[in-house]
Write an enzyme that holds these catalytic residues in place. Structure first.
Site, mmCIF file in Angstrom:
data_model
loop_
_atom_site.group_PDB
_atom_site.id
_atom_site.type_symbol
_atom_site.label_atom_id
_atom_site.label_comp_id
_atom_site.label_asym_id
_atom_site.label_seq_id
_atom_site.Cartn_x
_atom_site.Cartn_y
_atom_site.Cartn_z
ATOM 1 N N SER A 1 0.982 1.200 5.667
ATOM 2 C CA SER A 1 0.410 0.000 5.051
ATOM 3 C C SER A 1 -0.806 -0.589 5.754
ATOM 4 O O SER A 1 -1.596 -1.259 5.106
ATOM 5 C CB SER A 1 1.488 -1.063 4.870
ATOM 6 O OG SER A 1 1.766 -1.718 6.066
ATOM 7 N N SER B 1 3.690 1.167 10.334
ATOM 8 C CA SER B 1 2.451 0.908 9.596
ATOM 9 C C SER B 1 1.215 0.688 10.454
ATOM 10 O O SER B 1 0.115 0.607 9.909
ATOM 11 C CB SER B 1 2.642 -0.272 8.640
ATOM 12 O OG SER B 1 3.364 0.157 7.512
ATOM 13 N N LYS C 1 -5.771 -6.891 9.002
ATOM 14 C CA LYS C 1 -5.002 -6.554 7.803
ATOM 15 C C LYS C 1 -4.806 -7.831 6.980
ATOM 16 O O LYS C 1 -4.584 -8.918 7.544
ATOM 17 C CB LYS C 1 -3.656 -5.991 8.269
ATOM 18 C CG LYS C 1 -2.714 -5.503 7.202
ATOM 19 C CD LYS C 1 -1.475 -4.869 7.867
ATOM 20 C CE LYS C 1 -0.506 -4.266 6.888
ATOM 21 N NZ LYS C 1 0.596 -3.536 7.576
#
Lengths: 83, 475
Positions: free
Chosen positions: B158, B182, B83
């Site tokens: 996310s 997330s 990420k």
């Protein structure tokens, strides 16, 4: 502190003027509010404020300490937790 | 007979076995991965940066090391992705925000250091919501990731690129962060596995913070075993993360085939069964799985926990207060550099009082104690829902935050509040072909039992044998 789902989802107190309150909060914090974003930010503010009564309990003992209270350990040389 | 599966369908262990036998090289696997990313990413938007040159060098190094007998562990030579909130030395790390669009860190995040030391091959950085919060906004530097099961639909939360990348077979494992769900939200909506480890097990150092009290770092994988192997590599004490815990990391893989006979499973339908946002398909799929776990020798009992709304209020107030503290100066200085959703989610916390935060922190301890007393003093794991309905359409999100509740109804935040490990994994597909999911939480630092039950669920559902049938090719 138990009950079916949604039982304690509370709305904001009736008659609370979130928009005026929001404007005072943002002015005090010195935060500019882009005009096009204001309506959504007020709605988000109202939603957040509606959560705060759920944090409080009339029968909470004074000894109920926050989870952030440090529990120091002798010999904890690096300041990290042993478990 | 040769294995007819494509390379992206091999698990970490299967690909690793081929690398070690010489049947496959990391360079071949990495080139295949990069070609697949090039073909599918224009549709899925999972990656914001592809690190092709470095990946090919690292793959060559892994091949040389494995050939010379140096084995760095289960991810040696295996492509992975991060990420884009994790610092990567010399590689742009944007947090999906204009505010950090040119940010190139000088050091690696601790999880990246561990993955590199383990011989993994970083192929790129993944889409997120701005600063791991925002939402699927169109005005950010990169478009939102799309769900491989139906690209008109949301990815969950996310770690959006991580969910999309793993589901589409672009990588076997990806590392995300989970402050209110997330990792587990994208795992749920994208039909992958995702683990939020116990608070303190995996270092947060070098990940852009959202909430110091609630941030957790964890992997998404296509299978429970892949997820366990990735956790094994990234877990462990980091003296430079003040939340890190000094304790040995147990073997997370050894127990995966042991089944559930004799285990005690608590089930908490009271959080979601009568919630109007809950799809009956979600509940039915969980209860089918629980019935089969019972037939396999587990004891399953319903339990009544403190109301979900208290966990939600506690977590959201802490998260809002801490996110506001982190972003306060920039919100004053250049508010419109943030995406609209991000601003609308963080700025209102200016109205929280000091007492609000202290009450939330008191409630956090009370809720953690209640979960321990009601569940983990008597049961090995707790089963509940993850997402209450299949992934909504991306175009259902309104211009302004907050969206209608049913678009983001995930019941993941309780375990960010309590810190217990929680695994999201698929239970099947909805009538519209979108993934459904469940969540398994466990005792603190007992990821091994959580993963063991997860492996049993995976065997029951057979979901790992399915793949998104038709990821549209770029026009």
């Amino acid at each position: 502190m138990s009950g079916p789902a949604g039982q304690d989802r509370q709305d904001a107190p009736a008659g609370r003027d979130h928009a005026a309150e929001f404007d005072r909060v943002m002015a005090r914090a010195g935060l500019p509010v882009p005009a096009e974003w204001r309506a959504g930010t007020v709605a988000s503010y109202a939603e957040l404020m509606a959560l705060t009564p759920l944090l409080r309990m009339a029968d909470r003992p004074v000894g109920s300490e926050p989870s952030a209270v440090y529990r120091m350990r002798a010999g904890d040389d690096e300041g990290t937790k042993d478990v | 007979m040769s294995d007819p599966r494509a390379l992206h369908e091999l698990s970490v262990a299967e690909a690793g076995a081929r690398l070690r036998s010489g049947a496959l090289t990391s360079a071949e696997l990495t080139r295949y991965t990069l070609e697949r990313i090039a073909a599918l990413n224009p549709t899925l938007r999972a990656f914001v940066t592809v690190t092709e040159e470095r990946a090919l060098k690292d793959a060559d190094r892994a091949d040389h090391e494995l050939a010379s007998g140096l084995d760095r562990g289960p991810l040696h030579g295996i492509p992975y992705a991060l990420k884009d909130i994790f610092d990567t030395r010399g590689i742009r790390t944007t947090s999906h925000s204009w505010l950090m669009a040119e940010h190139v860190p000088d050091e690696d995040a601790e999880v990246e250091s561990r993955l590199r030391a383990g011989g993994g091959v970083l192929v790129g950085k993944l889409a997120t919501h701005e600063f791991a919060l925002g939402g699927p906004s169109p005005e950010l530097p990169f478009p939102p990731a799309r769900n491989p099961w139906n690209t008109e639909h949301f990815t969950g939360a996310s770690s959006s690129g991580a969910g999309a990348a793993v589901a589409a077979g672009l990588v076997r494992v990806a590392i995300g962060s989970d402050t209110s769900g997330s990792v587990r939200g994208p795992a749920c909506h994208c039909g992958t596995v995702g683990l939020k480890p116990t608070y303190g097990l995996v270092s947060r150092r070098g990940a852009f913070p959202l909430s110091y009290a609630l941030d957790h770092i964890g992997p998404l994988g296509w299978t429970v075993a892949d997820t366990a192997l990735a956790t094994q590599v990234i877990a462990g004490h980091d003296p430079l993360d003040p939340g890190s815990v000094r304790r040995p990391v147990p073997d997370l893989v050894a127990g995966l085939g042991q089944g559930v006979r004799g285990l005690r499973i608590a089930y908490s339908p009271g959080w979601f069964r009568d919630d109007p946002a809950t799809s009956p398909e979600v509940t039915a799929a969980i209860e089918r799985v629980l019935a089969e776990l019972g037939e396999s020798g587990a004891l399953v009992d319903e339990v009544e926990l403190p109301p979900y709304g208290r966990f939600n209020a506690c977590g959201r107030v802490i998260m809002a207060a801490e996110a506001y503290a982190i972003h306060e100066a920039e919100l004053r200085r250049r508010p419109t550099a943030y995406g609209r959703y991000t601003y609308q989610r963080i700025a209102p916390a200016a109205g929280l009082s000091a007492a609000d935060l202290v009450q939330a922190l008191r409630l956090r301890q009370e809720l953690a104690d209640a979960v321990q007393r009601i569940v983990f003093d008597r049961y090995d794991v707790l089963v509940t829902a993850t997402g209450l309905s299949p992934a909504p359409r991306l175009d259902a999100f309104p211009t302004d935050w907050p969206p209608p509740r049913e678009l983001t109804a995930m019941q993941t935040i309780p375990f960010n509040v309590t810190g217990h490990p929680a695994l999201a994994l698929p239970t099947g597909l909805s009538g519209t072909g979108l993934p459904l999911g469940m969540q398994i939480a466990g005792r603190a630092f007992d990821e091994a039992t959580v993963l063991r039950v997860g492996a049993a669920v995976e065997a029951i559902t057979g979901h790992a044998a399915r793949r998104p049938a038709a990821v549209p090719r770029p026009a």
